[in-house]
Design an enzyme around this catalytic site. Structure first.
Site, PDB file in Angstrom:
ATOM      1  N   LYS A   1     -21.809  44.595  -0.519  1.00 54.65           N
ATOM      2  CA  LYS A   1     -22.363  44.820   0.833  1.00 54.65           C
ATOM      3  C   LYS A   1     -21.319  45.030   1.937  1.00 54.65           C
ATOM      4  O   LYS A   1     -21.459  45.964   2.738  1.00 54.65           O
ATOM      5  CB  LYS A   1     -23.329  43.690   1.181  1.00 54.65           C
ATOM      6  CG  LYS A   1     -24.585  43.687   0.298  1.00 54.65           C
ATOM      7  CD  LYS A   1     -25.408  42.419   0.481  1.00 54.65           C
ATOM      8  CE  LYS A   1     -26.676  42.430  -0.350  1.00 54.65           C
ATOM      9  NZ  LYS A   1     -27.397  41.148  -0.292  1.00 54.65           N
TER      10      LYS A   1
ATOM     11  N   VAL B   1     -24.822  37.527  -6.987  1.00 52.67           N
ATOM     12  CA  VAL B   1     -25.633  36.736  -7.927  1.00 52.67           C
ATOM     13  C   VAL B   1     -25.161  36.805  -9.382  1.00 52.67           C
ATOM     14  O   VAL B   1     -25.644  36.038 -10.208  1.00 52.67           O
ATOM     15  CB  VAL B   1     -27.139  37.087  -7.895  1.00 52.67           C
ATOM     16  CG1 VAL B   1     -27.825  36.505  -6.709  1.00 52.67           C
ATOM     17  CG2 VAL B   1     -27.384  38.558  -8.046  1.00 52.67           C
TER      18      VAL B   1
ATOM     19  N   TYR C   1     -24.579  33.743   3.045  1.00 52.27           N
ATOM     20  CA  TYR C   1     -26.014  33.539   3.332  1.00 52.27           C
ATOM     21  C   TYR C   1     -26.250  32.267   4.141  1.00 52.27           C
ATOM     22  O   TYR C   1     -25.539  32.000   5.084  1.00 52.27           O
ATOM     23  CB  TYR C   1     -26.834  33.539   2.031  1.00 52.27           C
ATOM     24  CG  TYR C   1     -26.545  34.737   1.198  1.00 52.27           C
ATOM     25  CD1 TYR C   1     -26.811  35.999   1.683  1.00 52.27           C
ATOM     26  CD2 TYR C   1     -25.971  34.618  -0.047  1.00 52.27           C
ATOM     27  CE1 TYR C   1     -26.533  37.124   0.940  1.00 52.27           C
ATOM     28  CE2 TYR C   1     -25.682  35.746  -0.806  1.00 52.27           C
ATOM     29  CZ  TYR C   1     -25.972  36.985  -0.297  1.00 52.27           C
ATOM     30  OH  TYR C   1     -25.680  38.084  -1.032  1.00 52.27           O
TER      31      TYR C   1
ATOM     32  N   SER D   1     -24.036  41.519  -4.623  1.00 54.39           N
ATOM     33  CA  SER D   1     -23.958  41.531  -3.152  1.00 54.39           C
ATOM     34  C   SER D   1     -22.542  41.642  -2.600  1.00 54.39           C
ATOM     35  O   SER D   1     -22.373  41.850  -1.390  1.00 54.39           O
ATOM     36  CB  SER D   1     -24.599  40.265  -2.586  1.00 54.39           C
ATOM     37  OG  SER D   1     -25.986  40.354  -2.705  1.00 54.39           O
TER      38      SER D   1
ATOM     39  N   TYR E   1     -28.787  51.494  -3.442  1.00 53.21           N
ATOM     40  CA  TYR E   1     -28.545  50.050  -3.317  1.00 53.21           C
ATOM     41  C   TYR E   1     -28.477  49.380  -4.694  1.00 53.21           C
ATOM     42  O   TYR E   1     -27.552  48.622  -4.997  1.00 53.21           O
ATOM     43  CB  TYR E   1     -29.635  49.418  -2.448  1.00 53.21           C
ATOM     44  CG  TYR E   1     -29.554  47.911  -2.409  1.00 53.21           C
ATOM     45  CD1 TYR E   1     -28.542  47.269  -1.704  1.00 53.21           C
ATOM     46  CD2 TYR E   1     -30.468  47.130  -3.119  1.00 53.21           C
ATOM     47  CE1 TYR E   1     -28.446  45.882  -1.697  1.00 53.21           C
ATOM     48  CE2 TYR E   1     -30.386  45.754  -3.115  1.00 53.21           C
ATOM     49  CZ  TYR E   1     -29.374  45.133  -2.403  1.00 53.21           C
ATOM     50  OH  TYR E   1     -29.269  43.762  -2.413  1.00 53.21           O
TER      51      TYR E   1
HETATM   52  O1  DON Z   1     -30.731  42.582  -4.119  1.00 52.79           O
HETATM   53  C1  DON Z   1     -30.520  41.919  -5.112  1.00 52.79           C
HETATM   54  O2  DON Z   1     -31.353  41.175  -5.528  1.00 52.79           O
HETATM   55  C2  DON Z   1     -29.179  41.972  -5.868  1.00 52.79           C
HETATM   56  N1  DON Z   1     -28.928  43.197  -6.426  1.00 52.79           N
HETATM   57  C3  DON Z   1     -28.029  41.526  -5.036  1.00 52.79           C
HETATM   58  C4  DON Z   1     -28.244  40.154  -4.573  1.00 52.79           C
HETATM   59  C5  DON Z   1     -27.064  39.273  -4.534  1.00 52.79           C
HETATM   60  O3  DON Z   1     -26.047  39.423  -5.170  1.00 52.79           O
HETATM   61  C6  DON Z   1     -27.279  38.099  -3.704  1.00 52.79           C
HETATM   62  N2  DON Z   1     -26.143  37.236  -3.779  1.00 52.79           N
HETATM   63  N3  DON Z   1     -25.874  36.157  -3.885  1.00 52.79           N
END
Ligand code: DON
Length: 325
Positions: free
Chosen positions: A73, A265, A247, A70, A195
């Site tokens: 983003k 993540v 978040y 993320s 994405y």
């Molecule tokens: O959309 C997703 O599930 C992941 N590729 C990115 C999510 C993410 O990194 C959320 N962060 N804390």
């Protein structure tokens, strides 16, 4: 530590001490909802600070590659603003914190837009905008732009991409909800691939610190001198990181740390001290909000120790009043 940075520098001594203090912290768990991410070593831990002038201080695992997730983003959001203009982008995605988990399946009541580009719904909308504009070249342009911001050629982790693409049913549901409201064009699956791929770009803790330093340095990489982002887009990117980057922990982060930031993540955290520093941490164990547990503690301590908070009394802010008075 890297050449140019002195061992006796207070920043170096501080990050070395923070690394020793938080190495024993084993709170949280490695992300498991993307199967490939479970392979991460929970012990890995790196802290890196890059200044807007290009000095780099680092300790621990700063050379290990992990996926940006993320943290991609804000960087794609900046690209969308430059491709379409902020007003057009605002018709597709808001700038309000959602107060909800990053992958929640919800839109703002009334406008039916995603709350902001830091949660999945908003980020998928942004990737779709880039795909609508650039077609199948969109990902290459993203990779190129991220590479310019990091100051070296980045690559993707094909296994993480495939793993996420195969299991990303929730993101697929979000994309189809967005398609229903006309926020994503008909090629929703292709936009999702953009994405998933942007999330699978491999970075090190040092790359993230340099990307942060590029934002701190008004979009210009401190060492290569390449302008990765235009100055007005950097302001938009940092604003949205400040209000929505962590978040449903964003309010507490703004209160305790007080600088723009974004987590991923895979365990990365990037934080930016405007005009001064890019800070990055890497530690894959996540807390209940999906933020790196060690990363949060390190940033809280750095902010308090060096007065980094945007509203700290040490932070003198704009010189505008001195000019006009
Ligand atoms: O959309 C997703 O599930 C992941 N590729 C990115 C999510 C993410 O990194 C959320 N962060 N804390």
């Amino acid at each position: 530590m890297v050449p140019g940075a002195s061992e006796s520098h207070e920043l170096q001594r501080t990050i070395d001490a923070l690394h020793s203090r938080y190495k024993p912290l084993t709170d949280g768990d490695v992300a498991s909802y993307i199967p490939e991410l479970t392979k991460a070593n929970p012990e890995h831990f790196g802290i890196c600070i890059a200044t807007a002038e290009g000095a780099v201080f680092e300790t621990g695992d700063c050379d290990r590659a992990f996926t940006i997730q993320s943290i991609s983003k804000p960087f794609t959001f900046g690209m969308a603003i430059e491709a379409y203009g902020a007003e057009t982008v605002a018709k597709y995605v808001g700038v309000e914190p959602s107060g909800d988990v990053f992958n929640s399946i919800e839109l703002m009541s009334g406008s039916n837009r995603p709350h902001n580009p830091m949660i999945n719904a908003g980020a998928i909308t942004v990737s779709a905008l880039l795909h609508a504009r650039y077609g199948d070249e969109a990902f290459d342009l993203i990779l190129e732009r991220f590479s310019t911001a990091a100051g070296r050629r980045l690559t993707i982790d094909a296994d993480v991409f495939e793993s996420e693409r195969r299991t990303g049913h929730r993101n697929r549901a979000i994309a189809h909800l967005l398609l229903n409201f006309g926020l994503v064009h008909d090629a929703a699956e292709r936009a999702l691939d953009v994405y998933f791929k942007q999330c699978s770009i491999l970075v090190t803790c040092r790359d993230l610190a340099m990307m942060g330093a590029t934002l701190a340095n008004m979009g210009k990489h401190p060492i290569t001198g390449a302008q990765a982002y235009e100055i007005p887009s950097v302001r938009s990117m940092l604003s949205i990181m400040f209000t929505c980057g962590m978040y449903d922990y964003s309010g507490e982060w703004a209160y305790r740390v007080g600088v723009p930031a974004k987590s991923g993540v895979a365990g990365g955290v990037i934080a930016v001290v405007n005009r001064q520093l890019g800070i990055a941490t890497y530690s894959p164990r996540l807390d209940k909000h999906g933020n790196s547990a060690r990363g949060i503690e390190v940033c809280v301590e750095l902010a308090s120790r060096f007065g980094l908070h945007a509203f700290d009394c040490l932070n003198v802010g704009s010189g505008f009043l001195q000019v006009i008075l």
